[in-house]
Design a protein around this motif. Structure first.
Motif, PDB file in Angstrom:
ATOM      1  N   HIS A 148       0.859  -1.179   0.000  1.00 24.99           N
ATOM      2  CA  HIS A 148       0.000   0.000   0.000  1.00 24.99           C
ATOM      3  C   HIS A 148       0.899   1.233   0.000  1.00 24.99           C
ATOM      4  N   SER A 149       0.630   2.186  -0.905  1.00 24.63           N
ATOM      5  CA  SER A 149       1.335   3.473  -0.875  1.00 24.63           C
ATOM      6  C   SER A 149       0.437   4.496  -0.193  1.00 24.63           C
ATOM      7  N   VAL A 150       0.933   5.031   0.902  1.00 24.76           N
ATOM      8  CA  VAL A 150       0.170   6.061   1.617  1.00 24.76           C
ATOM      9  C   VAL A 150       0.071   7.313   0.753  1.00 24.76           C
TER      10      VAL A 150
ATOM     11  N   MET B 288       7.269  13.355  -5.248  1.00 24.46           N
ATOM     12  CA  MET B 288       7.627  12.435  -6.337  1.00 24.46           C
ATOM     13  C   MET B 288       7.792  13.190  -7.646  1.00 24.46           C
ATOM     14  N   GLY B 289       8.774  12.780  -8.417  1.00 24.10           N
ATOM     15  CA  GLY B 289       8.967  13.374  -9.740  1.00 24.10           C
ATOM     16  C   GLY B 289       9.556  14.773  -9.689  1.00 24.10           C
ATOM     17  N   SER B 290      10.137  15.170  -8.559  1.00 27.53           N
ATOM     18  CA  SER B 290      10.676  16.531  -8.466  1.00 27.53           C
ATOM     19  C   SER B 290      12.195  16.536  -8.588  1.00 27.53           C
ATOM     20  N   GLY B 291      12.767  15.399  -8.957  1.00 28.76           N
ATOM     21  CA  GLY B 291      14.217  15.361  -9.153  1.00 28.76           C
ATOM     22  C   GLY B 291      14.984  15.133  -7.861  1.00 28.76           C
ATOM     23  N   LEU B 292      14.312  14.759  -6.792  1.00 27.16           N
ATOM     24  CA  LEU B 292      15.010  14.450  -5.535  1.00 27.16           C
ATOM     25  C   LEU B 292      15.162  12.940  -5.382  1.00 27.16           C
ATOM     26  N   SER B 293      14.790  12.233  -6.422  1.00 26.96           N
ATOM     27  CA  SER B 293      14.968  10.783  -6.505  1.00 26.96           C
ATOM     28  C   SER B 293      14.120   9.980  -5.527  1.00 26.96           C
ATOM     29  N   ALA B 294      12.849  10.297  -5.537  1.00 25.89           N
ATOM     30  CA  ALA B 294      11.898   9.467  -4.793  1.00 25.89           C
ATOM     31  C   ALA B 294      11.905   8.043  -5.339  1.00 25.89           C
ATOM     32  N   SER B 295      12.222   7.881  -6.623  1.00 28.21           N
ATOM     33  CA  SER B 295      12.235   6.531  -7.209  1.00 28.21           C
ATOM     34  C   SER B 295      13.339   5.671  -6.591  1.00 28.21           C
ATOM     35  N   ALA B 296      14.551   6.214  -6.487  1.00 24.47           N
ATOM     36  CA  ALA B 296      15.648   5.435  -5.888  1.00 24.47           C
ATOM     37  C   ALA B 296      15.376   5.190  -4.401  1.00 24.47           C
TER      38      ALA B 296
HETATM   39  P1  ADP Z   1      12.072  11.249  -8.914  1.00 23.79           P
HETATM   40  O1  ADP Z   1      12.883  10.026  -8.748  1.00 23.79           O
HETATM   41  O2  ADP Z   1      12.872  12.427  -9.279  1.00 23.79           O
HETATM   42  O3  ADP Z   1      11.177  11.551  -7.744  1.00 23.79           O
HETATM   43  P2  ADP Z   1      10.817   9.612 -10.892  1.00 23.79           P
HETATM   44  O4  ADP Z   1       9.831   9.901 -11.962  1.00 23.79           O
HETATM   45  O5  ADP Z   1      12.092   8.945 -11.236  1.00 23.79           O
HETATM   46  O6  ADP Z   1      11.105  11.000 -10.152  1.00 23.79           O
HETATM   47  O7  ADP Z   1      10.148   8.721  -9.748  1.00 23.79           O
HETATM   48  C1  ADP Z   1       8.894   9.049  -9.226  1.00 23.79           C
HETATM   49  C2  ADP Z   1       7.982   7.827  -9.306  1.00 23.79           C
HETATM   50  O8  ADP Z   1       8.397   6.866  -8.295  1.00 23.79           O
HETATM   51  C3  ADP Z   1       6.542   8.126  -8.983  1.00 23.79           C
HETATM   52  O9  ADP Z   1       5.858   8.580 -10.127  1.00 23.79           O
HETATM   53  C4  ADP Z   1       6.045   6.774  -8.484  1.00 23.79           C
HETATM   54  O10 ADP Z   1       5.757   5.931  -9.572  1.00 23.79           O
HETATM   55  C5  ADP Z   1       7.258   6.207  -7.769  1.00 23.79           C
HETATM   56  N1  ADP Z   1       7.212   6.482  -6.316  1.00 23.79           N
HETATM   57  C6  ADP Z   1       8.143   7.123  -5.591  1.00 23.79           C
HETATM   58  N2  ADP Z   1       7.776   7.187  -4.282  1.00 23.79           N
HETATM   59  C7  ADP Z   1       6.590   6.559  -4.166  1.00 23.79           C
HETATM   60  C8  ADP Z   1       5.681   6.292  -3.073  1.00 23.79           C
HETATM   61  N3  ADP Z   1       5.929   6.701  -1.837  1.00 23.79           N
HETATM   62  N4  ADP Z   1       4.546   5.620  -3.377  1.00 23.79           N
HETATM   63  C9  ADP Z   1       4.277   5.199  -4.622  1.00 23.79           C
HETATM   64  N5  ADP Z   1       5.081   5.436  -5.674  1.00 23.79           N
HETATM   65  C10 ADP Z   1       6.227   6.106  -5.473  1.00 23.79           C
END
Ligand code: ADP
Ligand code: MG
Length: 386
Positions: free
Chosen positions: A68-70, A121-129
């Motif tokens: 689950h993603s909050v 997310m998606g702001s270039g702070l690397s939420a994906s990594a």
């Molecule tokens: P960045 O890495 O700069 O934030 P990205 O586009 O590479 O941008 O990654 C963002 C993506 O990572 C989101 O669109 C989502 O798919 C996924 N993601 C990151 N954090 C979460 C989260 N907490 N819950 C669900 N998805 C997430």
């Protein structure tokens, strides 16, 4: 931003799954200098943020991962015993990591997970990594496997390259796994050797989120990678031992660059000069020469804007406004580009007034309210002790 604490996440998990989880976190990052150099075997200087993604996890008896993603208020389940293919959504990051962990020889347990990020997310702070590294750390821990941070970073990068389909370099996953408190890391993306570079308390790192994210980002990123590969193919015909743009010096490019098409030359010039700037910026930071560090950050922005063509009007405006604020040594876009964030090196005495000077003018000119914060470099992925 989700105004939840790790403690809130624990309680949410208990309410939903009826048992107690263990908690892990992995940070986002800001890159001080060295943009688009990681996939050219070059140098980067990122710092882990004290902002992170948190994962609450508890093992299951079967091989199902249920997440689950909050942040998104969304769920998915995937059975690790069945073949999985990408669905082009956020679950790809999680499933991709699980599959790569298994491919590298780990037998995972099914798990219930809840993820929550305080990174936008998606702001270039690397939420994906941060998502990949926190989930990877959690899955390995639940499986009782020892954690090798370098292996974890490589596995997370492979997941993003192969399952998500984004051909990113190693920087984001490396720093999310290896961050050192109070330090940026000079990373050699070829040898994967890293050295902590302490951030002097006399300066602050200010991050400004432009609040725009242009759709071009992903497709243009992969195009830049191709341009760099073209440059390598052409330059290796006349310079010995060129495997990546890392192997080309500034004088060599000046001598041999004329044979490249104009656009390819510009891309190569950014990467080659940026690698040099990273090493010079580290020397300047270590010598306490913030004026020189700032000058190099400014030059990095100009090179990304004019030669690599990955900036945008909002990033240029934010950088311009930041540079006129008191106590600012330098300012540049950070991350892949086409929106996202800028990073500025600011005298500690002037840092508190920075947001009030830059924010309102940016908002007046764009109609967007920027998010501006001072970042203290934090630690890499690990368990959360409440
Ligand atoms: P960045 O890495 O700069 O934030 P990205 O586009 O590479 O941008 O990654 C963002 C993506 O990572 C989101 O669109 C989502 O798919 C996924 N993601 C990151 N954090 C979460 C989260 N907490 N819950 C669900 N998805 C997430
Ligand atoms: Mg990303």
């Amino acid at each position: 931003m989700t105004p939840l604490s790790p403690n809130d996440l624990l309680h949410l998990f208990e309410r939903r799954f009826g048992r107690q989880p263990i908690l892990f976190r992995a940070p986002g990052r800001v890159n001080l200098i060295g943009e688009h150099t990681d996939y050219n075997d070059g140098f980067v200087l990122p710092a882990a943020l004290d902002l992170a993604t948190y994962v609450a996890v508890a093992p299951r008896e079967d091989r199902v991962i249920q997440v689950h993603s909050v942040n998104l208020n969304a769920d998915f389940t995937a059975d690790l015993g069945q073949p999985q293919s990408p669905v082009h959504g956020w679950s790809d990051y999680v499933v991709g990591v699980a599959l790569e962990l298994e491919k590298s020889g780990h037998r995972l347990k099914g798990s219930d997970m809840m993820v929550m990020s305080v990174l936008s997310m998606g702001s270039g702070l690397s939420a994906s990594a941060a998502l990949e590294a926190s989930v990877g750390y959690a899955l390995l821990s639940v499986a009782g496997a020892p954690i090798n941070r370098l292996d974890l970073a490589k596995i997370c990068q492979r997941a993003e390259n192969e399952f998500v389909g984004m051909r990113c370099g190693i920087m984001d996953q490396f720093i999310s796994c290896h961050g050192v408190e109070g330090c940026a890391l000079l990373l050699d993306c070829r040898s994967l050797e890293a050295r902590p570079v302490p951030i002097d308390p006399k300066v602050r790192i200010l991050v400004c989120n432009t609040m725009v994210h242009h759709q071009l980002a992903g497709s243009e990123y992969n195009l830049r990678r191709r341009d760099c590969e073209t440059a390598v193919a052409l330059l290796s015909q006349t310079i010995d031992g060129v495997r990546a743009l890392r192997d080309v010096s500034v004088p060599e490019l000046e001598t041999h660059g004329a044979r490249l098409p104009q656009t390819i030359l510009k891309r190569a010039r950014h990467v080659v000069t940026e690698n040099k700037r990273v090493l010079e910026a580290v020397a300047a930071l270590e010598a306490g020469d913030f004026i020189e560090t700032g000058r190099l950050m400014n030059a990095s922005h100009e090179s990304l804007r004019d030669d690599y063509n990955v900036s945008c009007p909002e990033l240029d405006l934010m950088v311009e406004l930041s540079r006129t604020a008191p106590g600012v040594y330098g300012s540049r876009m950070t991350g892949g580009g086409f929106g996202g964030c800028t990073v500025s090196l600011v005298d500690a005495a002037a840092a508190e007034g920075f947001a009030d000077i830059v924010g309102p003018t940016y908002e007046k000119e764009t109609g967007l309210k920027p998010m501006i914060f001072s970042c203290y470099p934090g630690r890499g992925a690990g368990p959360v002790v409440l």
